[in-house]
Design a protein around this motif. Structure first.
Motif, PDB file in Angstrom:
ATOM      1  N   THR A  88       0.656  -0.759  -0.411  1.00  0.00           N
ATOM      2  CA  THR A  88      -0.390   0.053  -0.226  1.00  0.00           C
ATOM      3  C   THR A  88       0.766   1.395  -0.079  1.00  0.00           C
ATOM      4  O   THR A  88       2.037   1.295   0.806  1.00  0.00           O
ATOM      5  N   SER A  90       0.363   5.653  -0.509  1.00  0.00           N
ATOM      6  CA  SER A  90      -0.212   6.561  -0.710  1.00  0.00           C
ATOM      7  C   SER A  90       0.495   7.856  -0.218  1.00  0.00           C
ATOM      8  O   SER A  90       1.742   8.303   0.442  1.00  0.00           O
ATOM      9  N   ASP A 107       0.223   6.552 -11.079  1.00  0.00           N
ATOM     10  CA  ASP A 107       0.507   5.014 -11.510  1.00  0.00           C
ATOM     11  C   ASP A 107       1.748   4.468 -10.676  1.00  0.00           C
ATOM     12  O   ASP A 107       2.141   5.752 -10.412  1.00  0.00           O
ATOM     13  N   LEU A 108       1.378   3.056 -10.100  1.00  0.00           N
ATOM     14  CA  LEU A 108       2.871   2.527  -9.471  1.00  0.00           C
ATOM     15  C   LEU A 108       3.726   2.077 -10.369  1.00  0.00           C
ATOM     16  O   LEU A 108       3.274   1.151 -11.843  1.00  0.00           O
ATOM     17  N   THR A 137       5.643   0.946 -16.053  1.00  0.00           N
ATOM     18  CA  THR A 137       4.025   0.708 -14.178  1.00  0.00           C
ATOM     19  C   THR A 137       3.604  -0.560 -14.571  1.00  0.00           C
ATOM     20  O   THR A 137       3.694  -1.391 -14.636  1.00  0.00           O
ATOM     21  N   TYR A 142      -4.107  -0.979 -10.946  1.00  0.00           N
ATOM     22  CA  TYR A 142      -3.229  -0.427 -10.075  1.00  0.00           C
ATOM     23  C   TYR A 142      -3.280   0.521 -10.219  1.00  0.00           C
ATOM     24  O   TYR A 142      -2.339   1.413 -10.198  1.00  0.00           O
ATOM     25  N   THR A 143      -4.281   1.384 -10.404  1.00  0.00           N
ATOM     26  CA  THR A 143      -4.248   3.171 -11.232  1.00  0.00           C
ATOM     27  C   THR A 143      -4.970   3.919  -9.998  1.00  0.00           C
ATOM     28  O   THR A 143      -6.646   3.166  -9.581  1.00  0.00           O
ATOM     29  N   VAL A 144      -4.940   5.180  -9.778  1.00  0.00           N
ATOM     30  CA  VAL A 144      -6.272   5.626  -9.609  1.00  0.00           C
ATOM     31  C   VAL A 144      -5.831   7.272  -9.953  1.00  0.00           C
ATOM     32  O   VAL A 144      -5.043   7.827 -10.606  1.00  0.00           O
ATOM     33  N   LEU A 159      -2.287   3.491  -3.120  1.00  0.00           N
ATOM     34  CA  LEU A 159      -2.638   2.313  -4.574  1.00  0.00           C
ATOM     35  C   LEU A 159      -2.040   1.526  -3.977  1.00  0.00           C
ATOM     36  O   LEU A 159      -1.204   0.768  -2.464  1.00  0.00           O
ATOM     37  N   VAL A 178       5.977   6.030  -8.204  1.00  0.00           N
ATOM     38  CA  VAL A 178       4.520   6.361  -8.515  1.00  0.00           C
ATOM     39  C   VAL A 178       4.757   8.015  -9.395  1.00  0.00           C
ATOM     40  O   VAL A 178       5.069   8.943  -9.296  1.00  0.00           O
TER      41      VAL A 178
END
Length: 774
Positions: A88, A90, A107-108, A137, A142-144, A159, A178
């Motif tokens: 996780t 943030s 994106d991670l 990525t 797994y995106t916001v 994420l 990120v």
């Protein structure tokens, strides 16, 4: 548009990746050239300054490209993931550009794996997005997404990705990033507008060979206690301020250090002065407030902190620094030549063990010296060993390796004379120096610490080594919390195992590691500029000289020697670096208070004296305003006239003085003279060893010798008085007899008691001159 987006570093999706690869060769270069050559639609042409006009100052430019959005990674959990974990991340996005961003997507990014400590450093230094060097990525799942990211506005994000989806292969350090991509009016195509990097250590199972890690946990504070104590039996101490209580209170720096350290495998490095100060605060104490003092009110906080610390260290290793943490480099470079400085350092080392044992009830190791920032040279080592230390905590940016070793060697290095340099790793030790109150900075420091320790272990997996971390000397609460999180990340002992400092100093040294102590010329200029000046040590010497003289006359010298000795040690504290004015004020306060005490024993001013005769006694009064008595003090009178002698012993006489506290003593000198005239007499106090004490006092002695003629006149006058008395007696006797013959029979009349013929005693000062008769 796809080609431009790829060049700018967009998040490549699986569906578009093939198209971009095939089209980039044909369209990428022309399109890029067009984008660079053509101004944005609607943009006004640049203004041309008039001839002769001064060029206008350029306005600050807003960030552009991949630096448009500031990305902060506030949390990353777990710091060291396992295969079944969910990662996780943030953080916060802040649009620093001039335009609103649309279709923003967070994106991670993970990978590639980094090899060696140098690659970790290089990755941490990069800013902006670098295609090919930065990780890719994880995937669209797994995106916001944010429809809009307004100018100057911040947005939080979180994420969450299963670790199994991260594509982690072999154990090691992986880049973690990120990024935020989006569009603007000026650049209406998808592009990376911000990125932040971190690190992800990947070690699913413990290695067979682990690095031994020693982490110092320092409990050090600035001096807060003055040399002043009250005259009560407990000698109530006086503090310069009550700021120490803030550090001890819940949430304070020192409270956090104890609370966090209680659950960590650390070596406690303690300044005994801090313990002594807190112990004093736990009882009755006073705090300076303007020109007066007020009672201290934080006894409970002090007691709670001491109780917590005592419980924590009862089974742990404790290193006691010399009392008040003296600045070894300042002593070596500027104080060693001043007489008495090294003796103060030796005293500070002696007092250290006693203080820790008395307060914490544990026996500490006093065999370590810790120069500022671990910066050493041969003179610093000499000073450290002169105080009894056999181990000097150095740092690798000072104690540099000369052999091109492909790995970081163990900390212990023999440097001759039975002394060991324990060289702390500079990269790890300085990671927590910055402002750790920002969540992003703290998280990055934790992940980089974990990454560096894993990369260090992988350098030579078959060569087990011992590494020491020496963090900031006085960590802030935020720094302490960050250090604790970093150590908690190592709790699984996957690639490290804890080792205390005493054992680390005894580890077999690496034969290829450097053992050469740096020369004085290599000492950092920035640190040298912060050192205590030579004048500081000269001030200390002057104060110590006054204290030595004062001590010899006291009946209870320990009431003065202890608080002033501690204050002298505090005057050499490392914590004064960068605070030269405050350091000077502290030394001046110690000196002034000592002068005030010594002046409490003084000569009372004496008026001129007149001697009526060849011999007389001259009294001189010595006053003691101290609470305790004084002894082994002598009063000496000296005449500048050979005809005035004292105690039949010449023009100089000395008599002992012993006075109880709060009393005065009149010391009487017998004098003799053989002629009229004046003599200037000097009175001065001396200690037992002949050292002058206090200020001298002078007065004039006037000699009025009585001649034989005057004596005859006086004798004649006395004879006449005797004859007159006889005549009066005879006359009264005849009168009484006559009355009896007349038959009155009442007897003689008794005269009444005479009325007093003097007024009340005057309390006014005496006139000039006093007359001393034989």
């Amino acid at each position: 548009m796809a080609e431009a987006a790829d060049f700018q570093g967009t998040r490549p999706s699986p569906a578009r990746r093939w198209l971009r690869r095939t089209a980039s060769a044909v369209l990428g270069a022309p399109l890029l050239a067009g984008l660079l050559a053509v101004p944005a639609a609607g943009a006004a042409p640049a203004a041309v300054p008039a001839a002769g006009a001064a060029p206008a100052a350029e306005p600050a430019k807003a960030p552009t490209g991949s630096r448009t959005v500031d990305v902060s990674l506030n949390t990353l959990t777990p710091s060291v993931p396992s295969e079944d974990d969910t990662l996780t991340v943030s953080g916060t996005l802040t649009n620093r550009g001039k335009e609103t961003i649309s279709s923003a997507e967070v994106d991670l990014r993970v990978g590639p794996q980094l090899t060696g400590r140098g690659e970790v450093d290089d990755a941490a230094k990069r800013s902006g997005y670098v295609p090919g060097a930065d990780p890719v990525t994880v995937g669209d799942k797994y995106t916001v997404k944010f429809p809009k990211l307004a100018r100057g506005i911040s947005q939080d994000f979180t994420l969450t990705v299963p670790v199994e989806k991260l594509g982690l292969d072999d154990p090691g350090v992986y880049q973690l990033g990120v990024s935020v991509s989006g569009r603007t009016t000026t650049a209406p195509y998808e592009q990376v507008l911000g990125i932040e990097r971190s690190f992800l250590p990947w070690q699913p199972e413990a290695t067979d060979r682990r690095t031994k890690l020693t982490f110092l946990w320092p409990l050090i504070a600035s001096p807060h206690v003055t040399a002043e104590t009250r005259s009560d039996e407990q000698q109530t101490p006086v503090f310069t301020d009550d700021d120490l209580a803030k550090e001890l209170a819940p949430g304070g720096r020192l409270e956090q250090m104890v609370a966090l350290g209680s659950r960590l495998p650390v070596t406690w490095v303690i300044d005994p002065d801090l313990l002594a100060s807190v112990a004093a605060m736990a009882g009755k104490y006073e705090v300076e407030s303007g020109d007066t003092t007020v009672p201290g009110k934080n006894q409970t906080v002090a007691k709670q902190w001491l109780t917590a610390l005592e419980k924590v260290v009862e089974d742990g290793k404790v290193i006691a620094l010399p009392f008040a943490d003296p600045d070894l480099a300042s002593i070596a470079h500027r104080g060693k030549a001043v007489t008495g400085t090294l003796s103060h350092l030796q005293n500070a080392s002696t007092v250290a063990a006693t203080t820790v044992e008395t307060i914490l009830h544990v026996k500490p190791s006093t065999d370590f010296a810790w120069p500022v920032n671990g910066a050493v040279d041969s003179s610093i080592v000499d000073v450290a060993t002169s105080a009894g230390a056999h181990n000097v905590i150095a740092r690798s940016d000072s104690f540099r390796e000369t052999a091109a070793l492909p790995y970081t060697p163990s900390a212990a290095r023999p440097i001759g004379g039975g002394t060991t340099a324990v060289v702390a790793d500079a990269r790890l030790s300085t990671l927590f120096d910055g402002d750790m109150s920002r969540a992003g900075a703290s998280t990055l420091a934790v992940q980089k610490f974990l990454a560096q320790t894993l990369a260090l272990t992988e350098q030579a997996p078959d060569n087990e080594r011992s590494i020491v971390v020496a963090p900031p000397r006085m960590p802030t609460a935020a720094q302490a919390q960050t250090m604790a999180r970093a150590l908690e990340g190592l709790s699984g002992n996957r690639w490290t195992q804890p080792l205390d400092l005493v054992d680390a100093a005894e580890v077999k040294p690496d034969p290829q590691a450097t053992t050469k102590v740096p020369p004085a010329s290599a000492y950092p200029k920035k640190l040298r500029a912060q050192e205590l000046p030579t004048q500081a040590f000269q001030d200390i010497r002057t104060t110590q000289g006054s204290l030595d003289s004062f001590e010899t006359i006291l009946t209870l010298p320990e009431r003065v020697v202890t608080p002033f000795g501690n204050a002298v040690n505090r005057s050499m504290s490392t914590s004064w670096r960068g605070r030269s004015l405050e350091a000077q004020q502290y030394r001046d306060a110690v000196r002034d208070y000592l002068q005030g005490l010594t002046s409490e024993v003084q000569l009372i001013e004496k008026s001129d004296v007149t001697l009526s005769g060849r011999s007389a006694t001259i009294p001189v009064t010595v006053q003691n305003k101290l609470v305790q008595g004084v002894d082994r003090l002598y009063l000496q009178l000296t005449s500048d006239n050979l005809r005035l002698k004292f105690n039949d012993d010449g023009t100089t006489a000395k008599l002992p003085v012993s006075i109880a506290g709060g009393h005065s003593q009149s010391v009487k000198f017998d004098t003799a003279t053989n002629a009229n005239g004046r003599a200037q007499v000097t009175a001065r106090l001396f200690t037992e060893d002949g050292t002058p004490y206090g200020e001298e006092m002078t007065f004039t002695v006037k000699v009025s010798e009585v001649t034989p003629t005057v004596l005859l006149v006086i004798a004649g006058g006395l004879l006449l008085l005797v004859l007159a008395g006889i005549r009066m007696y005879s006359h009264r006797k005849r009168a009484v007899a006559s009355d009896t013959a007349d038959g009155n029979g009442d007897g003689p009349e008794q005269p009444s008691d005479p009325a007093p013929d003097t007024g009340p005693e005057s309390g006014a000062p005496s006139g000039t001159g006093e007359k001393v008769d034989r």
